[in-house]
Design an enzyme around this catalytic site. Structure first.
Site, PDB file in Angstrom:
ATOM      1  N   CYS A   1     -10.598   2.256   3.124  1.00  0.00           N
ATOM      2  CA  CYS A   1      -9.746   2.929   4.109  1.00  0.00           C
ATOM      3  C   CYS A   1      -8.452   3.457   3.487  1.00  0.00           C
ATOM      4  CB  CYS A   1      -9.402   1.969   5.248  1.00  0.00           C
ATOM      5  SG  CYS A   1     -10.850   1.464   6.192  1.00  0.00           S
TER       6      CYS A   1
ATOM      7  N   CYS B   1       2.130   1.761   7.287  1.00  0.00           N
ATOM      8  CA  CYS B   1       2.327   0.867   6.138  1.00  0.00           C
ATOM      9  C   CYS B   1       3.127  -0.369   6.545  1.00  0.00           C
ATOM     10  CB  CYS B   1       3.030   1.609   5.015  1.00  0.00           C
ATOM     11  SG  CYS B   1       2.082   2.987   4.320  1.00  0.00           S
TER      12      CYS B   1
END
Length: 276
Positions: A35, A105
């Site tokens: 991913c 993130c």
């Protein structure tokens, strides 16, 4: 070029606490190389429940490295109870902000921390997609992650969900489900689904390019091959096989059973793939 703060640049170029830890008390691992992002967090926790040390290993972009580095700095010296209250917003704020397209993130850091603390308590590590409904197959995102991101960050649009979780950033098939989840969390009445319209040539080309770049090509590169989109005419897709794929005896099988099948599933069932 993303507009990174000086602190993001510093933590990317000079990451703190990078590397594995010998004999950690807790380990949390999230994401996957398939991913595009993966993070492994290591914690050393003393008998009083204080996090004495934290290190990380990560695979990802500058924001992923900076977020992981910032997370370890935020954790050291905190009690487990204090660490449990940390969210992705704390990570982003510590860095002076992240581009909205890179907020996922910081969410990955929060998820790694949650997994590590579960590991420290002796709770079973969650299996892939075990927690909740798998919504985005391209990036392996469940509704649990999506709902948490909406609630903790006050998200209001599907675009924001994509920025924070990557869900919807691949083939786009999950966008209607993202809209439903957003409506559920915000207490809205979901808008009726519009009647499906045929793809325009431009929409088909954009989706084909995205699937080739993000799904097909990375898979072929694992075996030393590659692929390039040469041209499109309606549903006819012309590609060029590169590397090991160019001389492979099974190249035609690769085109029909993998490339064409993938594009038909994720873009348009009418697609026909030919070799340039």
């Amino acid at each position: 070029m993303w507009d990174y703060t000086d602190k993001v640049k510093d933590h990317f170029l000079n990451p703190r606490n990078a590397g594995a830890m010998d004999n950690p008390d807790a380990v949390g691992e999230v994401g996957s190389l398939a991913c595009g992002d993966a993070l492994k967090l290591f914690l050393r926790i003393n008998a009083q429940g204080v996090i004495e040390d934290a290190t990380f290993q990560t695979f990802g972009c500058a924001s992923a490295i900076a977020s992981s580095s910032a997370l370890t700095e935020l954790l050291k010296g905190r009690t487990v109870e204090e660490a449990e209250r940390l969210t992705n917003k704390d990570i982003a704020e510590y860095l002076g902000g992240l581009p909205r397209e890179k907020m996922h993130c910081s969410v990955m850091g929060e998820e790694a921390l949650s997994a590590a603390l579960k590991n420290w308590r002796g709770e079973a590590a969650p299996q892939a997609h075990a927690e909740g409904e798998l919504v985005c197959r391209c990036f392996g995102v469940t509704d649990v992650t999506i709902r948490r991101a909406i609630e903790e960050n006050g998200l209001r649009t599907v675009e924001e969900i994509t920025n924070y979780t990557k869900a919807g950033g691949g083939c786009g098939d999950c966008v209607p489900r993202l809209e439903e989840i957003l409506a559920e969390v915000l207490g809205r009445t979901p808008a009726p689904a519009p009647a499906a319209r045929p793809l325009t040539n431009l929409q088909r080309m954009q989706k084909v390019m995205r699937v080739i770049d993000e799904v097909v090509a990375p898979s072929l590169r694992k075996d030393g091959g590659d692929i390039e989109l040469v041209d499109m005419d309606g549903a006819d897709v012309l590609v060029s096989l590169r590397g090991a794929c160019s001389s492979c005896p099974s190249s035609q099988l690769t085109l029909t059973d993998f490339v064409q099948k993938t594009l038909r599933e994720q873009v348009d069932p009418a697609i026909r793939v030919r070799r340039a």
